[in-house]
Design an enzyme around this catalytic site. Structure first.
Site, PDB file in Angstrom:
ATOM      1  N   HIS A  95      -3.907  -2.113  -0.645  1.00 17.80           N
ATOM      2  CA  HIS A  95      -3.646  -0.811  -1.265  1.00 17.80           C
ATOM      3  C   HIS A  95      -3.124   0.171  -0.205  1.00 17.80           C
ATOM      4  O   HIS A  95      -3.583   0.160   0.934  1.00 17.80           O
ATOM      5  CB  HIS A  95      -4.925  -0.272  -1.921  1.00 17.80           C
ATOM      6  CG  HIS A  95      -4.667   0.901  -2.796  1.00 17.80           C
ATOM      7  ND1 HIS A  95      -4.496   2.168  -2.284  1.00 17.80           N
ATOM      8  CD2 HIS A  95      -4.498   1.003  -4.128  1.00 17.80           C
ATOM      9  CE1 HIS A  95      -4.244   3.000  -3.280  1.00 17.80           C
ATOM     10  NE2 HIS A  95      -4.237   2.313  -4.414  1.00 17.80           N
ATOM     11  N   GLU A 165       3.331  -0.814  -6.375  1.00 15.97           N
ATOM     12  CA  GLU A 165       2.872   0.578  -6.291  1.00 15.97           C
ATOM     13  C   GLU A 165       3.717   1.308  -5.257  1.00 15.97           C
ATOM     14  O   GLU A 165       3.383   1.295  -4.060  1.00 15.97           O
ATOM     15  CB  GLU A 165       1.402   0.635  -5.834  1.00 15.97           C
ATOM     16  CG  GLU A 165       0.413   0.165  -6.851  1.00 15.97           C
ATOM     17  CD  GLU A 165      -0.891   0.952  -6.778  1.00 15.97           C
ATOM     18  OE1 GLU A 165      -1.399   1.339  -7.825  1.00 15.97           O
ATOM     19  OE2 GLU A 165      -1.394   1.187  -5.668  1.00 15.97           O
TER      20      GLU A 165
HETATM   21  P1  PGA Z   1      -3.105   6.843  -9.234  1.00 14.62           P
HETATM   22  O1  PGA Z   1      -3.577   5.683  -8.262  1.00 14.62           O
HETATM   23  O2  PGA Z   1      -2.995   6.246 -10.605  1.00 14.62           O
HETATM   24  O3  PGA Z   1      -4.146   7.881  -9.119  1.00 14.62           O
HETATM   25  O4  PGA Z   1      -1.757   7.295  -8.725  1.00 14.62           O
HETATM   26  C1  PGA Z   1      -3.079   4.382  -8.402  1.00 14.62           C
HETATM   27  C2  PGA Z   1      -3.688   3.524  -7.342  1.00 14.62           C
HETATM   28  O5  PGA Z   1      -4.028   4.078  -6.290  1.00 14.62           O
HETATM   29  O6  PGA Z   1      -3.867   2.313  -7.502  1.00 14.62           O
END
Ligand code: PGA
Length: 253
Positions: A95, A165
């Site tokens: 992450h 992401e």
């Molecule tokens: P968020 O976080 O939906 O608050 O942008 C996503 C994540 O960190 O996996």
């Protein structure tokens, strides 16, 4: 059609066990909705026990990181064995918030192998820090996938979930998310990069999720025709109503 996947990344929230219990109770009220999806909840470790009891029958349990070691004496660490004893099935790895705290690709590489060996499905986060008109971010993504996944067998690759992401979209406003057309292109690109690594048949079955400021407002249009299988949801997953609206959106795709 395969069920959509939703992974709730609670990060370091809610702030108390009592609040976590309340949230789990609220989630349970919509269990019939969640049964139509593959929902996983990844709470902070101290809430694993209560979560494992409360989500029975409608969600799976995940963790937000995996141990770097699978045995030995390591003060402050937990082992895959401990995690698995709570019924945990998957581990979010790489992450961007962990990378921002210093986690390197080689550490993530090792954690993927530890997780696979322990029977925890890795949910591997990949994503560029920023985008530019030249499309440099595609090369960045290709290299990231290659460096983290090379050497895995096709059987191992099929156990991995990719969470795209883009770092610039994590923790922002609902309207700052990626444009659907850019998401579609990127998912195609990731699928091709996976196909170069593992062959087409394997790449086609590896689920790709999107994460980064997903909420009830944008989930519907991000899901439609973009090629994603579902979402990794951060902040919005801490609100039972928002999460159920996201689930409704992914089911409408
Ligand atoms: P968020 O976080 O939906 O608050 O942008 C996503 C994540 O960190 O996996």
């Amino acid at each position: 059609m395969a069920k959509p996947i939703l992974i709730a990344n609670w990060k370091n929230f809610p702030g108390s066990l009592k609040e976590a219990e309340f949230l789990l109770k609220e989630l349970g009220k919509r269990r019939h909705l969640y049964k139509k999806t593959i929902l996983s909840i990844a709470p902070p470790l101290p809430y694993l026990e209560v979560a494992s009891e409360r989500i029975k029958g409608f969600a799976m349990l995940g963790v937000q990181d995996a141990p770097l070691v699978d045995r030995g004496v390591h003060t402050g660490e937990v082992t895959p064995e401990i995690i698995k004893s709570f019924g945990v099935k998957l581990a979010i790895l790489g992450h961007s918030e962990r990378r921002a705290m210093g986690e390197t690709s080689s550490t993530i590489w090792k954690k993927i192998r530890v997780a696979l060996k322990a029977g925890l499905a890795p949910v591997l986060c990949v994503g560029e820090l920023s985008r530019d008109a030249e499309g440099e971010h595609f090369e960045y993504l290709r290299q990231e996938l290659k460096s983290l996944l090379h050497g895995l067998s096709r059987v191992e690759a099929k156990k991995i979930v990719i969470a795209y992401e883009p770092v610039w979209a994590v923790g922002k406003d609902a309207l700052d998310v990626i444009e659907p057309v850019e998401l579609t292109q990127t998912i195609l690109f990731i699928r091709k990069a996976l196909s170069d690594l593992f062959g087409r048949e394997t790449a086609e079955v590896m689920p790709i999720l999107y994460g980064g400021s997903v909420d009830a407002v944008n989930a519907g249009f991000l899901m439609r025709n973009t090629g994603i299988r579902g979402f990794l949801v951060g902040r919005a997953s801490l609100n039972a109503k928002s999460l159920s609206q996201i689930a409704e959106s992914v089911l409408e795709r």
